[in-house]
Design a protein around this motif. Structure first.
Motif, PDB file in Angstrom:
ATOM      1  N   ALA A   1      71.953 -70.169  -4.639  1.00 28.53           N
ATOM      2  CA  ALA A   1      70.873 -69.799  -3.436  1.00 28.53           C
ATOM      3  C   ALA A   1      69.375 -70.276  -3.632  1.00 28.53           C
ATOM      4  CB  ALA A   1      70.852 -68.360  -3.454  1.00 28.53           C
ATOM      5  N   ARG A   2      68.885 -70.909  -2.721  1.00 27.18           N
ATOM      6  CA  ARG A   2      67.518 -71.720  -2.680  1.00 27.18           C
ATOM      7  C   ARG A   2      66.522 -71.023  -1.926  1.00 27.18           C
ATOM      8  NH1 ARG A   2      70.142 -73.606  -6.176  1.00 27.18           N
ATOM      9  NH2 ARG A   2      70.646 -75.641  -6.620  1.00 27.18           N
ATOM     10  N   SER A   3      67.122 -70.594  -0.725  1.00 30.37           N
ATOM     11  CA  SER A   3      65.787 -70.073   0.269  1.00 30.37           C
ATOM     12  C   SER A   3      66.292 -68.797   0.888  1.00 30.37           C
ATOM     13  CB  SER A   3      65.516 -71.168   1.338  1.00 30.37           C
ATOM     14  OG  SER A   3      65.413 -72.350   1.017  1.00 30.37           O
ATOM     15  N   ILE A   4      65.169 -68.072   1.349  1.00 29.43           N
ATOM     16  CA  ILE A   4      65.300 -66.709   1.962  1.00 29.43           C
ATOM     17  C   ILE A   4      64.410 -66.572   3.327  1.00 29.43           C
ATOM     18  CG2 ILE A   4      63.730 -65.590   0.426  1.00 29.43           C
ATOM     19  CD1 ILE A   4      65.592 -63.210   0.402  1.00 29.43           C
ATOM     20  N   ALA A   5      64.881 -65.652   3.918  1.00 23.60           N
ATOM     21  CA  ALA A   5      64.193 -65.396   5.089  1.00 23.60           C
ATOM     22  C   ALA A   5      64.332 -64.056   5.564  1.00 23.60           C
ATOM     23  CB  ALA A   5      64.124 -66.205   6.541  1.00 23.60           C
ATOM     24  N   CYS A   6      63.509 -62.924   5.637  1.00 26.09           N
ATOM     25  CA  CYS A   6      63.760 -61.686   6.181  1.00 26.09           C
ATOM     26  C   CYS A   6      62.926 -61.395   7.607  1.00 26.09           C
ATOM     27  CB  CYS A   6      62.917 -60.689   5.010  1.00 26.09           C
ATOM     28  SG  CYS A   6      63.882 -60.714   3.565  1.00 26.09           S
ATOM     29  N   VAL A   7      63.738 -60.823   8.315  1.00 26.23           N
ATOM     30  CA  VAL A   7      63.321 -60.372   9.863  1.00 26.23           C
ATOM     31  C   VAL A   7      63.285 -59.018   9.909  1.00 26.23           C
ATOM     32  CG1 VAL A   7      63.393 -60.663  12.225  1.00 26.23           C
ATOM     33  CG2 VAL A   7      63.980 -62.499  10.653  1.00 26.23           C
ATOM     34  N   LYS A   8      62.199 -58.336  10.201  1.00 26.26           N
ATOM     35  CA  LYS A   8      62.092 -56.933  10.794  1.00 26.26           C
ATOM     36  C   LYS A   8      61.907 -56.825  12.085  1.00 26.26           C
ATOM     37  CE  LYS A   8      59.175 -52.858   9.561  1.00 26.26           C
ATOM     38  NZ  LYS A   8      57.629 -52.502   8.956  1.00 26.26           N
ATOM     39  N   LEU A   9      62.647 -55.687  12.646  1.00 25.64           N
ATOM     40  CA  LEU A   9      62.365 -55.143  13.799  1.00 25.64           C
ATOM     41  C   LEU A   9      61.976 -53.768  13.869  1.00 25.64           C
ATOM     42  CD1 LEU A   9      62.498 -55.842  16.935  1.00 25.64           C
ATOM     43  CD2 LEU A   9      64.848 -55.039  16.939  1.00 25.64           C
ATOM     44  N   GLU A  10      60.743 -53.257  14.556  1.00 24.34           N
ATOM     45  CA  GLU A  10      60.139 -52.016  14.756  1.00 24.34           C
ATOM     46  C   GLU A  10      60.269 -51.738  16.177  1.00 24.34           C
ATOM     47  OE1 GLU A  10      56.227 -49.634  13.382  1.00 24.34           O
ATOM     48  OE2 GLU A  10      56.923 -51.254  12.246  1.00 24.34           O
ATOM     49  N   ARG A  11      60.592 -50.499  16.470  1.00 27.21           N
ATOM     50  CA  ARG A  11      60.666 -50.053  17.915  1.00 27.21           C
ATOM     51  C   ARG A  11      60.898 -48.653  18.055  1.00 27.21           C
ATOM     52  NH1 ARG A  11      64.116 -53.690  21.077  1.00 27.21           N
ATOM     53  NH2 ARG A  11      62.145 -55.017  20.968  1.00 27.21           N
ATOM     54  N   SER A  12      60.068 -47.890  18.903  1.00 35.76           N
ATOM     55  CA  SER A  12      60.193 -46.305  19.097  1.00 35.76           C
ATOM     56  C   SER A  12      60.205 -45.713  17.957  1.00 35.76           C
ATOM     57  CB  SER A  12      61.542 -46.120  19.956  1.00 35.76           C
ATOM     58  OG  SER A  12      61.388 -47.021  21.294  1.00 35.76           O
ATOM     59  N   GLY A  13      59.544 -45.934  16.952  1.00 34.58           N
ATOM     60  CA  GLY A  13      59.253 -45.354  15.664  1.00 34.58           C
ATOM     61  C   GLY A  13      60.326 -45.604  14.763  1.00 34.58           C
ATOM     62  N   ARG A  14      61.159 -46.702  14.923  1.00 34.49           N
ATOM     63  CA  ARG A  14      62.064 -46.815  13.884  1.00 34.49           C
ATOM     64  C   ARG A  14      62.184 -48.565  13.645  1.00 34.49           C
ATOM     65  NH1 ARG A  14      66.968 -44.043  13.417  1.00 34.49           N
ATOM     66  NH2 ARG A  14      68.369 -45.601  13.631  1.00 34.49           N
ATOM     67  N   ALA A  15      62.742 -48.549  12.383  1.00 37.75           N
ATOM     68  CA  ALA A  15      62.773 -50.044  11.872  1.00 37.75           C
ATOM     69  C   ALA A  15      64.028 -50.327  11.152  1.00 37.75           C
ATOM     70  CB  ALA A  15      61.225 -50.088  10.938  1.00 37.75           C
ATOM     71  N   VAL A  16      64.207 -51.759  11.243  1.00 33.61           N
ATOM     72  CA  VAL A  16      65.430 -52.240  10.661  1.00 33.61           C
ATOM     73  C   VAL A  16      65.211 -53.696  10.268  1.00 33.61           C
ATOM     74  CG1 VAL A  16      66.421 -52.971  12.915  1.00 33.61           C
ATOM     75  CG2 VAL A  16      68.005 -52.595  11.056  1.00 33.61           C
ATOM     76  N   GLY A  17      65.848 -54.045   9.111  1.00 28.86           N
ATOM     77  CA  GLY A  17      65.736 -55.692   8.542  1.00 28.86           C
ATOM     78  C   GLY A  17      66.745 -56.386   8.222  1.00 28.86           C
ATOM     79  N   ILE A  18      66.738 -57.692   7.994  1.00 31.36           N
ATOM     80  CA  ILE A  18      67.969 -58.271   7.496  1.00 31.36           C
ATOM     81  C   ILE A  18      67.298 -59.538   6.812  1.00 31.36           C
ATOM     82  CG2 ILE A  18      69.838 -59.814   7.907  1.00 31.36           C
ATOM     83  CD1 ILE A  18      70.459 -58.085  10.246  1.00 31.36           C
ATOM     84  N   CYS A  19      67.636 -59.711   5.558  1.00 36.18           N
ATOM     85  CA  CYS A  19      67.439 -60.752   4.684  1.00 36.18           C
ATOM     86  C   CYS A  19      68.453 -61.804   4.632  1.00 36.18           C
ATOM     87  CB  CYS A  19      66.842 -60.530   3.341  1.00 36.18           C
ATOM     88  SG  CYS A  19      65.445 -59.537   3.271  1.00 36.18           S
ATOM     89  N   THR A  20      68.337 -62.851   5.075  1.00 35.10           N
ATOM     90  CA  THR A  20      69.277 -64.001   5.028  1.00 35.10           C
ATOM     91  C   THR A  20      68.823 -65.062   3.909  1.00 35.10           C
ATOM     92  OG1 THR A  20      69.437 -63.753   7.414  1.00 35.10           O
ATOM     93  CG2 THR A  20      70.552 -65.727   6.128  1.00 35.10           C
ATOM     94  N   LEU A  21      69.961 -65.093   3.046  1.00 41.05           N
ATOM     95  CA  LEU A  21      69.871 -66.209   1.844  1.00 41.05           C
ATOM     96  C   LEU A  21      70.472 -67.640   2.277  1.00 41.05           C
ATOM     97  CD1 LEU A  21      69.662 -63.205   0.492  1.00 41.05           C
ATOM     98  CD2 LEU A  21      70.052 -64.481  -1.723  1.00 41.05           C
ATOM     99  N   TRP A  22      69.874 -68.516   2.033  1.00 41.96           N
ATOM    100  CA  TRP A  22      70.255 -69.819   2.364  1.00 41.96           C
ATOM    101  C   TRP A  22      70.657 -70.831   1.024  1.00 41.96           C
ATOM    102  CZ3 TRP A  22      69.834 -72.271   7.707  1.00 41.96           C
ATOM    103  CH2 TRP A  22      69.677 -71.152   8.626  1.00 41.96           C
TER     104      TRP A  22
END
Length: 364
Positions: free
Chosen positions: A335-356
């Motif tokens: 594993a060398r790199s990572i990117a995390c993306v968060k989505l927030e809407r209507s008072g709720r939040a979720v996220g995913i981190c992807t390893l490359w």
């Protein structure tokens, strides 16, 4: 009627490609190292894939994609969109488009030959049949050609920091110095932006620019640590475990990663099931494995929660409490790199981190 320019191309090709050398000889093969903006890079009529080789006298061309080739002698060439070249035993023959060459690799057009012992240079073919050569660093010899043979004139030595405009007959129209603005436009242009594969001559180019135009190069180091809170927390745990920090994805791959994750995160927020979208994931992995030198190899999910409860320390601690997630985040050596993306809407939040990880070479 057979066109004159076709005859010249044919004659020149005979000069640069015959006799053909064996596939192991320098200059006879090129390996596809990177493909950007889709998959429209071709070797002859077949669609090319990463690590595929092209041999003399095969034609390599792009349509609405960009790509990088690794030549057998150790040099690299980056092809802009709608570029076409044919491999030869003494040089490649560029017949349309634009190529950046880094390293020891000679280039030809139908009216000129560029010889180098190792430099960074750019060839652009123009609509009027002429061409422009920019020597970014180092130097090269430019020899005009007539009917595939050298003109009866001495080669022109073009030093680094110069550009030359040639007529369709290969005669010099003008020679001018490259300005700081020229370099900035090139470095921010399609032959530098988005590529993740390193150029063999990049250290020499950077050293040249620091001497000549110190303000052109970005001040940030080549490898940086992401400021994303989730990534910072993951890297802190990796440091405690004696692992190197994961690097942020290059911008072009980060954009594709975000585009992939957008519908996945939307689905997680609207569903009661916090699980991977395995169909999208498989398609994304396959596409990246064919078009980039890094590919996504695993991902971890921060399940939907109240936005006010979002806490990177708590989220990563939960992941560290799972042996599977610990294996993904800490113990996968490739594993060398990572990117995390968060989505927030209507008072709720979720996220995913992807390893490359680098493409090829076994398990992640």
């Amino acid at each position: 009627m057979i066109r004159t320019d076709f005859l010249l191309l044919t004659a020149l090709w005979s000069a640069v490609a015959w006799p053909a050398a064996s596939p192991a000889s320098p200059g006879t093969a090129a390996v596809v190292q990177e493909i950007l903006d889709g998959n429209e890079l071709f070797i002859e009529r077949r669609q090319a894939h990463l690590q595929e080789k092209a041999f003399v006298p095969e034609l390599v061309r792009t349509r609405n994609s960009r790509g990088q080739l690794g030549f057998a002698g150790g040099a690299a060439g980056r092809l802009n969109r709608f570029t076409q070249l044919r491999l030869g035993s003494s040089c490649f023959l560029l017949s349309s488009g634009q190529i950046l060459v880094s390293g020891q690799q000679n280039g030809c057009t139908r009216s000129s030959r560029l010889s180098t012992r190792g430099t960074n240079y750019l060839i652009t073919l123009l609509d009027d049949g002429g061409s422009e050569v920019a020597v970014l660093e180092g130097s090269l010899e430019l020899q005009g050609l007539a009917d595939a043979a050298p003109r009866d004139e001495a080669p022109l030595l073009v030093a680094g920091g110069s550009r030359v405009r040639l007529s369709s007959e290969g005669r010099v129209i003008w020679q001018r110095p490259l300005t700081a603005a020229d370099y900035a436009a090139i470095l921010q242009g399609p032959l530098f932006q988005g590529f993740t594969e390193l150029l063999p001559g990049m250290p020499a180019l950077e050293a040249f620019l620091r001497r000549r135009f110190p303000g052109v190069l970005p001040a940030t180091p080549r490898e940086t640590i992401s400021s994303d809170p989730l990534v910072e927390t993951i890297n802190r745990h990796r440091q405690q475990s004696g692992r190197p920090a994961l690097q942020p994805l290059p911008p072009a791959l980060a954009a594709q990663n975000a585009a992939y994750l957008a519908p996945v995160l939307e689905g997680l927020l609207t569903s009661s099931d916090c699980d991977h979208d395995r169909s999208r994931w498989g398609v994304f992995q396959s596409r990246m494995a064919m078009t980039a030198n890094l590919m996504p190899t695993s991902e971890v999910i921060a399940c939907p929660m109240p936005a006010g409860a979002w806490n990177p320390d708590v989220i990563v601690s939960r992941w560290m409490g799972s042996s599977m997630h610990t294996q993904i985040l800490i113990n996968r050596p490739r594993a060398r790199s990572i990117a995390c993306v968060k989505l927030e809407r209507s008072g709720r939040a979720v996220g995913i981190c992807t390893l490359w990880s680098p493409v090829g070479g076994g398990s992640p």
